[in-house]
Design a protein around this motif. Structure first.
Motif, PDB file in Angstrom:
ATOM      1  N   TYR A   1       0.812  -1.221   0.000  1.00 28.56           N
ATOM      2  CA  TYR A   1       0.000   0.000   0.000  1.00 28.56           C
ATOM      3  C   TYR A   1       0.843   1.268   0.000  1.00 28.56           C
ATOM      4  O   TYR A   1       0.304   2.371  -0.058  1.00 28.56           O
ATOM      5  CB  TYR A   1      -0.926   0.014   1.224  1.00 28.56           C
ATOM      6  N   PHE A   2       2.180   1.135   0.070  1.00 31.64           N
ATOM      7  CA  PHE A   2       3.055   2.296   0.180  1.00 31.64           C
ATOM      8  C   PHE A   2       3.786   2.583  -1.127  1.00 31.64           C
ATOM      9  O   PHE A   2       3.936   1.707  -1.979  1.00 31.64           O
ATOM     10  CB  PHE A   2       4.093   2.079   1.293  1.00 31.64           C
ATOM     11  N   SER A   3       4.290   3.801  -1.234  1.00 28.02           N
ATOM     12  CA  SER A   3       5.120   4.167  -2.382  1.00 28.02           C
ATOM     13  C   SER A   3       6.458   3.437  -2.285  1.00 28.02           C
ATOM     14  O   SER A   3       6.865   3.005  -1.193  1.00 28.02           O
ATOM     15  CB  SER A   3       5.374   5.676  -2.393  1.00 28.02           C
ATOM     16  N   PRO A   4       7.173   3.274  -3.414  1.00 27.00           N
ATOM     17  CA  PRO A   4       8.484   2.615  -3.357  1.00 27.00           C
ATOM     18  C   PRO A   4       9.442   3.269  -2.365  1.00 27.00           C
ATOM     19  O   PRO A   4      10.189   2.577  -1.665  1.00 27.00           O
ATOM     20  CB  PRO A   4       8.995   2.741  -4.794  1.00 27.00           C
ATOM     21  N   GLU A   5       9.414   4.605  -2.285  1.00 27.18           N
ATOM     22  CA  GLU A   5      10.311   5.304  -1.365  1.00 27.18           C
ATOM     23  C   GLU A   5       9.977   4.981   0.091  1.00 27.18           C
ATOM     24  O   GLU A   5      10.874   4.753   0.915  1.00 27.18           O
ATOM     25  CB  GLU A   5      10.221   6.814  -1.599  1.00 27.18           C
ATOM     26  N   THR A   6       8.679   4.961   0.400  1.00 26.80           N
ATOM     27  CA  THR A   6       8.260   4.650   1.768  1.00 26.80           C
ATOM     28  C   THR A   6       8.590   3.206   2.121  1.00 26.80           C
ATOM     29  O   THR A   6       9.062   2.907   3.220  1.00 26.80           O
ATOM     30  CB  THR A   6       6.754   4.909   1.949  1.00 26.80           C
ATOM     31  N   LYS A   7       8.381   2.286   1.189  1.00 25.73           N
ATOM     32  CA  LYS A   7       8.716   0.875   1.423  1.00 25.73           C
ATOM     33  C   LYS A   7      10.195   0.722   1.748  1.00 25.73           C
ATOM     34  O   LYS A   7      10.565   0.025   2.705  1.00 25.73           O
ATOM     35  CB  LYS A   7       8.383   0.050   0.184  1.00 25.73           C
ATOM     36  N   THR A   8      11.037   1.337   0.948  1.00 26.98           N
ATOM     37  CA  THR A   8      12.484   1.229   1.157  1.00 26.98           C
ATOM     38  C   THR A   8      12.878   1.779   2.514  1.00 26.98           C
ATOM     39  O   THR A   8      13.682   1.179   3.244  1.00 26.98           O
ATOM     40  CB  THR A   8      13.238   1.963   0.039  1.00 26.98           C
TER      41      THR A   8
END
Length: 272
Positions: A217-224
Motif C-alpha cells: 500500500y506504500f510508495s516505493p520510497e516509503t517501502k524502502t
C-alpha cells in the motif's frame, strides 16, 4: 466525488498514513467513508478533508476507516510452515529469549496464530522451547487494535482459517456466537498503536519481524525507508517475513533471500 476531491484525499491519506491510494479507487473511498460523512453531517468529501486537517482525532478516524481490513488465521500457510519448521527449531536450539514483531497486525489473527504455533511446537517437543518468546503486535488502526486486545471473535471471523483442533485447544465459547482467546495464547503479546511512517526507536530490538501484506500500500520510497529501518532492529541473521506479493525493493546489501521450498524468508545481513 470530483477528480480534484479524490486527488486531495489521496494526498492527505498518504501524508497521514503512508498509504498510496491508486487511481480508480473512488468507490473504495465512498464505501469506507460514507458512514463517517453521514454521522458527522459533512456536506461531502471536501468538508471531511478540511475538518480532518484541523482535527487530529478526526484524521485518526479517517485513517482507521481506510485501513481496517479483514484478515485470516494462519494466513497463506507458507509463512507459518517456515516459522514452525525453520525458525522455532533454531530458537529452541539457541535457548535464549526471543522477541517477534507482528507489524500491521490488524485485529490480531497473526500474533495469536504465531502464539498458537509456539504452543503446538512445545506440545510436540516436551522440554524444548522453554525460554520466553514475546510478541509485539502493532497497527495504525485503533479499532482493529481494540478487537485484537479484546481477543473475542464472532463465529464468521473464527471460520476464516481456524481449524477445529486449534479452536478447541485455544478458545472458549463465551456467548452464543463469540469465541474468546484463552490466557495461554494472550500470554507474552503486547498490542501497541504504531504508524509505520513513525520512528521505531521506542520498539527495541527483534529477532523476527513479520511485516506481511502492508508494504503493497506504500510508495516505493516509503517501502524502502521502512525496510531499512526494520533492518536496524534485527541482528545479523535475524528474519524478516514479507507477504507473498511483496519484495525487498532493491536492498541486496541489507537482506539475503532464503528459499524454503515452498515460500521464502529474508535474513538481515551485516552492512559493510
Amino acid at each position: 466525488m470530483s477528480g480534484d476531491e479524490y486527488r486531495r484525499f489521496q494526498q492527505m491519506l498518504e501524508a497521514a498514513s503512508g498509504i498510496l491510494l491508486g487511481d480508480g479507487k473512488e468507490y473504495l473511498v465512498t464505501s469506507r467513508l460514507r458512514k463517517l460523512i453521514t454521522d458527522r453531517a459533512f456536506s461531502g468529501l471536501d468538508a471531511l478533508i478540511a475538518a480532518s486537517q484541523r482535527d487530529p482525532s478526526l484524521m485518526n478516524h479517517v485513517v482507521d476507516a481506510m485501513t481496517t481490513n479483514e484478515t485470516l488465521w494462519f494466513r497463506d500457510e507458507h509463512p507459518y510452515k517456515i516459522f514452525r519448521e525453520r525458525m522455532l527449531p533454531e530458537i529452541a536450539a539457541n535457548g535464549r529469549s526471543v522477541r517477534i514483531w507482528s507489524a500491521a497486525c490488524s485485529t490480531g489473527q497473526e500474533p495469536y496464530s504465531l502464539r498458537m504455533e509456539i504452543e503446538e511446537y512445545r506440545k510436540r517437543n516436551p522440554g524444548k522451547l522453554n525460554q520466553t518468546i514475546s510478541i509485539l503486535a502493532t497497527d495504525i488502526s485503533s479499532s482493529a487494535l481494540a478487537v485484537a486486545k479484546e481477543g473475542q471473535y464472532p463465529h464468521i471471523a473464527i471460520r476464516r482459517g481456524m481449524n477445529d483442533p486449534m479452536l478447541s485447544a485455544y478458545f472458549q465459547k463465551t456467548h452464543d456466537d463469540i469465541w474468546t482467546i484463552n490466557n495461554l495464547v494472550r500470554k507474552d503479546i503486547e498490542f501497541r498503536a504504531l504508524n509505520l511512517q513513525d520512528s521505531f526507536n521506542s520498539l527495541g530490538k527483534f529477532d523476527i519481524i513479520f511485516c506481511r501484506n502492508v508494504l503493497i500500500y506504500f510508495s516505493p520510497e516509503t517501502k524502502t525507508n521502512i525496510l531499512k529501518r526494520m533492518h536496524a532492529l534485527l541482528p545479523v541473521g535475524g528474519y524478516l517475513m514479507l507477504g507473498a506479493s511483496e519484495s525487498l525493493h532493491n536492498l541486496p546489501d541489507y537482506y539475503e533471500m532464503v528459499a524454503c521450498h515452498p515460500g521464502i524468508v529474508f535474513r538481515a545481513k551485516a552492512l559493510s
